[in-house]
Structures are given as C-alpha cells and as structure tokens.
Design a protein around this motif. Structure first.
Motif, PDB file in Angstrom:
ATOM      1  N   ALA A   1       0.855  -1.377  -0.025  1.00 54.03           N
ATOM      2  CA  ALA A   1      -0.069  -0.137   0.112  1.00 54.03           C
ATOM      3  C   ALA A   1       0.807   1.163  -0.072  1.00 54.03           C
ATOM      4  N   TYR A   2       0.440   2.224  -0.689  1.00 58.52           N
ATOM      5  CA  TYR A   2       1.118   3.484  -0.675  1.00 58.52           C
ATOM      6  C   TYR A   2       0.086   4.573  -0.610  1.00 58.52           C
ATOM      7  N   ASN A   3       0.563   5.813  -0.299  1.00 60.24           N
ATOM      8  CA  ASN A   3      -0.230   7.125  -0.117  1.00 60.24           C
ATOM      9  C   ASN A   3      -0.130   8.002  -1.351  1.00 60.24           C
ATOM     10  N   LEU A   4      -1.146   8.244  -2.069  1.00 63.52           N
ATOM     11  CA  LEU A   4      -1.160   9.240  -3.107  1.00 63.52           C
ATOM     12  C   LEU A   4      -1.443  10.345  -2.870  1.00 63.52           C
ATOM     13  N   SER A   5      -0.963  11.714  -3.293  1.00 61.82           N
ATOM     14  CA  SER A   5      -1.292  13.101  -2.912  1.00 61.82           C
ATOM     15  C   SER A   5      -1.453  13.895  -4.414  1.00 61.82           C
ATOM     16  N   TYR A   6      -2.116  14.904  -4.304  1.00 61.93           N
ATOM     17  CA  TYR A   6      -2.189  15.549  -5.622  1.00 61.93           C
ATOM     18  C   TYR A   6      -2.187  16.882  -4.917  1.00 61.93           C
ATOM     19  N   ASP A   7      -1.283  17.929  -5.234  1.00 66.30           N
ATOM     20  CA  ASP A   7      -1.103  19.227  -4.753  1.00 66.30           C
ATOM     21  C   ASP A   7      -1.646  19.171  -3.344  1.00 66.30           C
ATOM     22  N   ASN A   8      -0.956  18.264  -2.490  1.00 64.69           N
ATOM     23  CA  ASN A   8      -0.926  18.290  -1.156  1.00 64.69           C
ATOM     24  C   ASN A   8      -2.077  17.592  -0.621  1.00 64.69           C
ATOM     25  N   THR A   9      -3.013  17.114  -1.252  1.00 65.16           N
ATOM     26  CA  THR A   9      -4.705  16.761  -1.029  1.00 65.16           C
ATOM     27  C   THR A   9      -4.321  15.104  -0.964  1.00 65.16           C
ATOM     28  N   ALA A  10      -4.477  14.343   0.124  1.00 65.72           N
ATOM     29  CA  ALA A  10      -4.174  12.932   0.140  1.00 65.72           C
ATOM     30  C   ALA A  10      -5.374  12.304  -0.397  1.00 65.72           C
ATOM     31  N   ALA A  11      -5.278  11.109  -0.956  1.00 63.74           N
ATOM     32  CA  ALA A  11      -5.920  10.304  -1.773  1.00 63.74           C
ATOM     33  C   ALA A  11      -6.512   9.392  -0.817  1.00 63.74           C
ATOM     34  N   ALA A  12      -7.945   8.947  -1.074  1.00 57.95           N
ATOM     35  CA  ALA A  12      -8.390   7.925   0.132  1.00 57.95           C
ATOM     36  C   ALA A  12      -7.636   6.753  -0.027  1.00 57.95           C
ATOM     37  N   LYS A  13      -7.860   5.845   0.929  1.00 57.58           N
ATOM     38  CA  LYS A  13      -7.035   4.640   0.982  1.00 57.58           C
ATOM     39  C   LYS A  13      -7.181   3.780  -0.263  1.00 57.58           C
ATOM     40  N   ASN A  14      -8.260   3.815  -1.065  1.00 57.84           N
ATOM     41  CA  ASN A  14      -8.466   3.345  -2.284  1.00 57.84           C
ATOM     42  C   ASN A  14      -7.604   3.704  -3.305  1.00 57.84           C
ATOM     43  N   GLY A  15      -6.886   5.085  -3.087  1.00 57.42           N
ATOM     44  CA  GLY A  15      -6.205   5.749  -4.173  1.00 57.42           C
ATOM     45  C   GLY A  15      -6.899   6.508  -5.003  1.00 57.42           C
ATOM     46  N   THR A  16      -7.802   7.008  -4.373  1.00 53.58           N
ATOM     47  CA  THR A  16      -8.763   8.072  -5.342  1.00 53.58           C
ATOM     48  C   THR A  16      -8.999   9.497  -4.748  1.00 53.58           C
ATOM     49  N   LEU A  17      -9.019  10.477  -5.483  1.00 52.84           N
ATOM     50  CA  LEU A  17      -9.263  11.689  -4.888  1.00 52.84           C
ATOM     51  C   LEU A  17      -9.915  12.453  -6.077  1.00 52.84           C
ATOM     52  N   THR A  18     -10.705  13.726  -5.460  1.00 54.72           N
ATOM     53  CA  THR A  18     -11.212  14.491  -6.561  1.00 54.72           C
ATOM     54  C   THR A  18     -11.078  16.052  -5.799  1.00 54.72           C
TER      55      THR A  18
ATOM     56  N   GLN B   1      -5.988  28.535 -17.667  1.00 54.47           N
ATOM     57  CA  GLN B   1      -5.421  28.063 -18.883  1.00 54.47           C
ATOM     58  C   GLN B   1      -4.277  27.367 -18.751  1.00 54.47           C
ATOM     59  N   SER B   2      -3.511  27.408 -17.450  1.00 54.76           N
ATOM     60  CA  SER B   2      -2.533  26.757 -17.354  1.00 54.76           C
ATOM     61  C   SER B   2      -2.084  26.650 -15.844  1.00 54.76           C
ATOM     62  N   ARG B   3      -2.598  25.646 -15.088  1.00 53.50           N
ATOM     63  CA  ARG B   3      -2.372  25.450 -13.734  1.00 53.50           C
ATOM     64  C   ARG B   3      -1.596  24.143 -13.525  1.00 53.50           C
ATOM     65  N   GLN B   4      -0.651  24.159 -12.859  1.00 53.73           N
ATOM     66  CA  GLN B   4       0.338  23.290 -12.662  1.00 53.73           C
ATOM     67  C   GLN B   4       0.033  22.577 -11.203  1.00 53.73           C
ATOM     68  N   GLY B   5       0.117  21.295 -11.402  1.00 54.34           N
ATOM     69  CA  GLY B   5      -0.065  20.317 -10.058  1.00 54.34           C
ATOM     70  C   GLY B   5       0.933  19.177 -10.002  1.00 54.34           C
ATOM     71  N   THR B   6       1.132  18.660  -8.649  1.00 55.30           N
ATOM     72  CA  THR B   6       2.124  17.782  -8.493  1.00 55.30           C
ATOM     73  C   THR B   6       1.479  16.527  -7.984  1.00 55.30           C
ATOM     74  N   LEU B   7       1.865  15.453  -8.337  1.00 55.18           N
ATOM     75  CA  LEU B   7       1.390  14.198  -7.958  1.00 55.18           C
ATOM     76  C   LEU B   7       2.729  13.514  -6.932  1.00 55.18           C
ATOM     77  N   ALA B   8       2.303  13.185  -5.867  1.00 54.67           N
ATOM     78  CA  ALA B   8       3.400  12.632  -5.059  1.00 54.67           C
ATOM     79  C   ALA B   8       2.968  11.152  -4.259  1.00 54.67           C
ATOM     80  N   VAL B   9       3.888  10.315  -3.996  1.00 59.03           N
ATOM     81  CA  VAL B   9       3.789   9.037  -3.527  1.00 59.03           C
ATOM     82  C   VAL B   9       4.416   9.024  -2.065  1.00 59.03           C
ATOM     83  N   SER B  10       3.835   8.512  -1.007  1.00 60.35           N
ATOM     84  CA  SER B  10       4.564   8.126   0.159  1.00 60.35           C
ATOM     85  C   SER B  10       4.239   6.607   0.459  1.00 60.35           C
ATOM     86  N   LEU B  11       5.548   5.962   0.958  1.00 61.56           N
ATOM     87  CA  LEU B  11       5.314   4.305   1.324  1.00 61.56           C
ATOM     88  C   LEU B  11       6.090   4.143   2.224  1.00 61.56           C
ATOM     89  N   PRO B  12       5.595   3.176   3.039  1.00 58.62           N
ATOM     90  CA  PRO B  12       6.524   2.827   4.132  1.00 58.62           C
ATOM     91  C   PRO B  12       7.394   1.740   3.458  1.00 58.62           C
TER      92      PRO B  12
END
Length: 173
Positions: free
Chosen positions: A116-133, A141-152
């Motif tokens: 299992a890992y934790n996914l985040s998009y723009d510092n918003t953590a995804a749910a345990k099932n790996g989804t977020l909205t 017209q051009s907004r930048q976002g970052t996908l990040a992963v944390s894992l034990p």
C-alpha cells in the motif's frame, strides 16, 4: 344675318398649357411624396443579431518524473509526476486521480504481496483506495499540479517489479 358662335369656355390655363387646378394637384402630390419619403428614410432602421459560441474545452497533460520508488527503505512525498490543467469552463472544473490497483503496488513475482502507498495531488491526500477529487473554481489556462507518493519501508518485500497505474482526469462542472 350673321350668327355668332358662343365663345369657348374659359380655360384658366397658364402660359404652358396645363390647367391651374391640375398643376396644384400635381404639386400637392409631389410635395406629399417628397415629405413622406424623407420622413420614412429618417426613421428607418434594421437590426442584425450577432452570436458566437465558445465550446467547453478541458485538457490535462501528465508528465512522469521517472522517479524510482524504494520499497525496502520507504519514502515520503516523492514527486512522481506533474500535471498541467487547462479548462475554460466558467463554473470551474474537477480533477480526479485514481489508482488502478486501489492504492497498492503489485508484483507478479512469486511470493510477493501488494504494498500500500499514499498518493497525493497538490498536497491533498487520496483515500485509502487511491482516489481523490479536487474541485477548481473558475476557468484556468495553465495550472500546474504535483503528484506525490509516500510509502512505508518493507524489508521483507519479495524481489520483483511492483507497479500501479495512476490516471488523472479533468471534467467541467
């Protein structure tokens, strides 16, 4: 005996030969037409309705950072990709992030178990099932976002390649 013939009726004809009442009538009609036409021309107008349509266009471009994750030692907030959001919807838009493996890295290697890992998009953590909205207000017209992963860390992980696919979607509200 001489007979006298009656005199022809008097014709009030001006020098050019048309009767006076006919001239007055002709001038009256001409004046009415001239005045009437100029009045119509001065008050005449027309309209054209103009219309333009701008279709809703929302796009997302995902670029991998080609990060290699360390399952044995674990990692925190490793940038795995960047996202460029573009959407011209005036009411805003929604960005959705989803893991194909419900927030786990899987391997087909013998003896391996999903990690299992934790996914985040723009510092918003995804749910345990790996989804977020994430909802966005207004268009951009051009907004930048970052996908990040944390894992034990897992020093017991079996050898093999562990994978998951993360999909980023965008939709107008």
């Amino acid at each position: 005996m001489s007979q006298r013939l009656p005199a022809p009726p008097r014709d009030h004809t001006p020098a050019h030969g048309a009767p006076a009442h006919r001239i007055c009538l002709a001038l009256t009609i001409a004046a009415t037409l001239v005045l009437g036409c100029s009045a119509w021309a001065g008050n005449s107008s027309g309209t054209i309705q103009l219309s333009a349509t701008v279709p809703t266009v929302c796009t997302v471009a995902v670029t991998s950072s080609n990060a290699t994750l360390d399952l044995v030692n674990g990692q925190n907030a490793v940038t795995v990709g960047s996202v460029t959001e573009q959407c011209n919807a005036g009411n805003g838009y929604t960005v959705s992030v989803a893991s194909a493996n419900s927030g786990t890295l899987k391997s087909s290697a013998t003896g391996s178990t999903a990690v299992a890992y934790n996914l985040s998009y723009d510092n918003t953590a995804a749910a345990k099932n790996g989804t977020l909205t994430t909802d966005r207000a207004g268009s951009t017209q051009s907004r930048q976002g970052t996908l990040a992963v944390s894992l034990p860390g897992n020093s017991q992980a079996a050898a093999g390649v562990y994978q998951d696919t993360v999909t980023v979607s965008i939709a107008a509200k």
